[in-house]
Design an enzyme around this catalytic site. Structure first.
Site, mmCIF file in Angstrom:
data_model
loop_
_atom_site.group_PDB
_atom_site.id
_atom_site.type_symbol
_atom_site.label_atom_id
_atom_site.label_comp_id
_atom_site.label_asym_id
_atom_site.label_seq_id
_atom_site.Cartn_x
_atom_site.Cartn_y
_atom_site.Cartn_z
ATOM 1 N N ASP A 82 29.965 -3.934 21.081
ATOM 2 C CA ASP A 82 30.986 -4.673 21.831
ATOM 3 C C ASP A 82 31.170 -6.048 21.165
ATOM 4 O OD1 ASP A 82 32.677 -5.173 24.019
ATOM 5 O OD2 ASP A 82 31.049 -6.010 25.227
ATOM 6 N N ASP A 104 36.231 -8.176 17.347
ATOM 7 C CA ASP A 104 36.917 -9.174 18.170
ATOM 8 C C ASP A 104 37.377 -10.315 17.267
ATOM 9 O OD1 ASP A 104 37.862 -11.080 19.817
ATOM 10 O OD2 ASP A 104 36.133 -11.155 21.156
ATOM 11 N N GLU A 134 41.046 -6.313 19.711
ATOM 12 C CA GLU A 134 41.559 -7.061 20.866
ATOM 13 C C GLU A 134 42.746 -7.901 20.443
ATOM 14 O OE1 GLU A 134 38.592 -9.002 23.343
ATOM 15 O OE2 GLU A 134 39.913 -10.718 23.655
ATOM 16 N N HIS A 178 35.719 -12.406 31.303
ATOM 17 C CA HIS A 178 34.312 -11.997 31.349
ATOM 18 C C HIS A 178 33.548 -12.835 32.377
ATOM 19 C CE1 HIS A 178 35.341 -10.789 27.091
ATOM 20 N NE2 HIS A 178 34.871 -9.664 27.591
ATOM 21 N N HIS A 206 38.597 -5.327 29.590
ATOM 22 C CA HIS A 206 37.326 -6.074 29.600
ATOM 23 C C HIS A 206 37.229 -6.837 30.923
ATOM 24 C CE1 HIS A 206 35.869 -6.000 25.255
ATOM 25 N NE2 HIS A 206 36.884 -5.177 25.291
ATOM 26 N N GLY A 207 36.026 -7.391 31.154
ATOM 27 C CA GLY A 207 35.855 -8.238 32.337
ATOM 28 C C GLY A 207 35.930 -7.450 33.625
ATOM 29 N N GLY A 208 35.271 -6.282 33.657
ATOM 30 C CA GLY A 208 35.377 -5.410 34.833
ATOM 31 C C GLY A 208 34.650 -5.915 36.069
ATOM 32 N N ASN A 228 35.104 -2.069 30.668
ATOM 33 C CA ASN A 228 33.805 -2.667 30.354
ATOM 34 C C ASN A 228 33.175 -3.316 31.584
ATOM 35 O OD1 ASN A 228 34.479 -2.048 27.744
ATOM 36 N ND2 ASN A 228 34.279 -4.122 26.953
ATOM 37 N N THR A 231 28.362 -7.977 33.412
ATOM 38 C CA THR A 231 27.723 -8.927 34.331
ATOM 39 C C THR A 231 27.169 -8.237 35.583
ATOM 40 O OG1 THR A 231 29.241 -10.622 33.527
ATOM 41 C CG2 THR A 231 28.087 -11.099 35.588
HETATM 42 P P1 13P Z 1 31.990 -8.425 32.685
HETATM 43 O O1 13P Z 1 30.753 -9.140 32.256
HETATM 44 O O2 13P Z 1 32.943 -9.283 33.417
HETATM 45 O O3 13P Z 1 31.678 -7.157 33.419
HETATM 46 O O4 13P Z 1 32.765 -8.008 31.345
HETATM 47 C C1 13P Z 1 32.218 -7.047 30.521
HETATM 48 C C2 13P Z 1 32.928 -6.995 29.228
HETATM 49 O O5 13P Z 1 34.133 -7.020 29.170
HETATM 50 C C3 13P Z 1 32.097 -6.873 28.034
HETATM 51 O O6 13P Z 1 32.862 -6.901 26.877
#
Ligand code: 13P
Length: 278
Positions: A82, A104, A134, A178, A206-208, A228, A231
């Protein structure tokens, strides 16, 4: 042998009108928890680690564990780098047997992002591996990178980018970030819809962490095929450790370890269900 190319999992997601979960891992408990959840749900997953996380979780230790867990799993599992930032790290991940890498280069000018993505595509092709890139800027930060301001992906640029690079999947910026969102984000589904109309390439969100099930479902209906989650799994593990150590006088690792794996398992299981529209 269930280690598969990520492109196979993206095809599965496309055929099933759902999204594959890409779950970040940083230690053995996270790998065990994520794979157990996938096996129980009989659902393919992507195990991933970001280049910036390799300081805490070195690639020479993580890669054999991730690849081995994938090979032994009863469901298809892709192993993915990633947010690859350097060609050196991308090459190392490929030679350890990762079946997919992300470049990236989103902070670089458009033409440079295209040129670097093409170079990574060529390198990955020699390993038969899948490539994610990306375009636009996802907010927040991954690892110890500086926080970024969100810059939504331009649908017309996305079309040119995908045609020129022939990238296998494209991470888009639609107001996502993220880390934990301070407030629920307003995702730009209008932008996502335009991108989905303009390009045939599978799209990545990303940033799920912190996005609601309804928002995930809407994103999936507009072409998102990989989501993704990082966190939420790291927090689940840390909170499980905190709860256990706060509760007992003499904490021991052998009780703690399965608790951490269980916490990640629960988080991955929950997200797999949402991403399969169940
Ligand atoms: P989060 O940490 O918000 O779940 O994002 C994960 C991510 O997009 C890793 O590339």
């Amino acid at each position: 042998m269930a280690l598969v190319k990520m492109s196979r999992i993206l095809e599965w997601a496309q055929e099933n009108n759902c999204a594959a979960g890409a779950f970040s891992v940083g230690n053995m408990e996270m790998v065990i928890g994520a794979v157990r959840a996938a096996e129980e749900a009989n659902t393919p997953i992507i195990l991933q680690i970001a280049e910036k996380r390799l300081k805490q979780s070195p690639l020479d230790l993580m890669a054999p564990m991730m690849v081995s867990a994938a090979k032994n799993a009863s469901v298809p599992v892709a192993v993915h780098l990633d947010h690859g930032l350097t060609m050196d790290c991308i090459r190392q991940a490929l030679s350890y047997g990762f079946t997919s890498v992300m470049l990236d280069a989103s902070l670089l000018p458009f033409e440079e992002n295209i040129a670097m993505t093409k170079a990574v595509k060529a390198e990955a092709a020699t390993f038969g591996a899948t490539v994610e890139a990306e375009l636009g800027v996802v907010g927040g930060n991954e690892g110890d990178t500086a926080k970024h301001e969100i810059l939504c992906t331009d649908p017309d640029k996305a079309k040119i980018f995908c045609e020129e690079t022939q990238v296998d999947c494209l991470a888009v910026a639609i107001g996502n970030a993220h880390g934990n969102y301070p407030v629920l984000p307003s995702l730009r589904f209008d932008v996502l819809e335009e991108i989905d109309k303009t390009v045939d390439t599978p799209l990545v969100l990303h940033g799920g962490t912190g996005i609601t099930p309804e928002m995930f479902r809407k994103a999936i209906s507009l072409g998102i095929r990989k989501i993704n989650i990082a966190t939420a799994s790291f927090d689940a593990l840390a909170n499980a450790a905190k709860a256990y150590t706060a509760d007992v006088e003499s904490p021991d690792y052998f009780t703690l370890s399965p608790k951490m794996a269980d916490a990640v398992y629960e988080n991955v299981k929950k997200h797999i269900g949402i991403f399969r529209n169940q």
